[in-house]
Design a protein around this motif. Structure first.
Motif, short mmCIF file in Angstrom:
data_model
loop_
_atom_site.label_atom_id
_atom_site.label_comp_id
_atom_site.label_asym_id
_atom_site.label_seq_id
_atom_site.Cartn_x
_atom_site.Cartn_y
_atom_site.Cartn_z
N GLN A 230 2.73 5.42 -3.23
CA GLN A 230 1.45 4.49 -3.01
C GLN A 230 1.64 3.16 -3.49
OE1 GLN A 230 -1.06 5.50 -1.11
NE2 GLN A 230 0.04 7.43 -0.97
N ILE A 231 2.12 2.91 -4.66
CA ILE A 231 2.36 1.62 -4.99
C ILE A 231 3.30 0.73 -4.04
CG2 ILE A 231 3.10 -0.12 -6.74
CD1 ILE A 231 1.82 1.84 -8.75
N ASN A 232 4.20 1.56 -3.52
CA ASN A 232 5.22 0.99 -2.75
C ASN A 232 4.31 0.80 -1.32
OD1 ASN A 232 7.49 0.60 -4.29
ND2 ASN A 232 8.21 2.72 -3.57
N ARG A 233 3.74 1.56 -0.89
CA ARG A 233 2.98 1.29 0.38
C ARG A 233 1.80 0.10 0.02
NH1 ARG A 233 -2.47 3.49 2.14
NH2 ARG A 233 -2.60 3.61 4.33
N ALA A 234 1.19 -0.13 -0.94
CA ALA A 234 0.27 -1.14 -1.10
C ALA A 234 1.17 -2.63 -1.30
CB ALA A 234 -0.29 -1.02 -2.42
N LEU A 235 2.67 -2.53 -1.64
CA LEU A 235 3.31 -3.55 -1.77
C LEU A 235 3.84 -3.99 -0.44
CD1 LEU A 235 5.39 -2.76 -4.84
CD2 LEU A 235 3.99 -4.80 -4.77
N LYS A 236 4.07 -3.07 0.25
CA LYS A 236 4.58 -3.34 1.71
C LYS A 236 3.39 -3.92 2.46
CE LYS A 236 8.10 -1.82 4.68
NZ LYS A 236 9.11 -2.83 4.75
N ILE A 237 2.31 -3.42 2.64
CA ILE A 237 1.23 -4.01 3.33
C ILE A 237 0.89 -5.51 2.61
CG2 ILE A 237 -1.13 -3.91 3.77
CD1 ILE A 237 -0.85 -0.79 3.47
N LEU A 238 0.76 -5.87 1.54
CA LEU A 238 0.79 -7.04 1.00
C LEU A 238 1.72 -7.92 1.38
CD1 LEU A 238 -0.65 -6.42 -2.54
CD2 LEU A 238 -1.75 -7.90 -1.09
#
Length: 173
Positions: free
Chosen positions: A59-67
């Motif tokens: 989930q953190i990687n997903r948020a990072l990728k979107i940002l």
């Protein structure tokens, strides 16, 4: 389709968001990205609380990728002025805090990111609906009712829309 829409749609495909981003307008895509970051942060907080390291990292990687690949790279830094520069710095700071949260299992850092992103999501939500911002806001002005074919956005929302390039220019700008 404007360049912003292509980049935003690509970011969604890359992070496996279960939607057809190409069917949405650029404003809705931006709102969807803010909401997806918030959803990922919330899920990462729950994963930390339950000790689920795999879910936290995902989930953190997903948020990072979107940002990074959606919101940050879509900014029009050349024409977006100080506000675009500030958003770029904010996204960079959120990336740092998410990385720290991941490394140290720190739910407080995740909460900080959520507190920083929520006002942006709300501003895009208002812009999308044509709602007038809070009258207490510094640059709030009365808005004219919008017709469905030519939405009028508040001045602050028009400035936010212009940050993401010509494809995001709002009617009435």
């Amino acid at each position: 389709m404007p360049a912003f829409s292509h980049r935003a749609a690509a970011a969604y495909r890359n992070v496996d968001v279960n939607t057809r981003a190409t069917e949405h307008d650029p404003y809705e895509l931006a709102l969807m990205m803010f909401e997806a970051v918030l959803d990922s942060v919330t899920m990462a907080q729950g994963a930390i609380a339950s000790g689920d390291v795999t879910l936290k990292v995902k989930q953190i990687n997903r948020a990072l990728k979107i940002l990074q690949d959606g919101l940050r790279t879509s900014l029009d830094l050349e024409h977006g002025g100080e506000l675009a520069q500030n958003l770029d710095a904010l996204y960079d700071y959120c990336v740092l805090r998410l990385t720290e949260a991941n490394a140290f299992n720190d739910a407080k850092k995740l909460a900080e990111v959520a507190q920083l992103i929520k006002p942006l999501a709300e501003a895009w939500r208002q812009m999308r609906s044509g709602a007038t911002p809070d009258p207490q806001a510094a640059d709030a002005t009365p808005s004219t009712p919008a017709t469905p074919s030519t939405p009028k956005a508040p001045p602050a929302a028009r400035r936010m829309g212009s940050l993401y390039g010509a494809g995001m220019a709002l009617a009435g700008a």
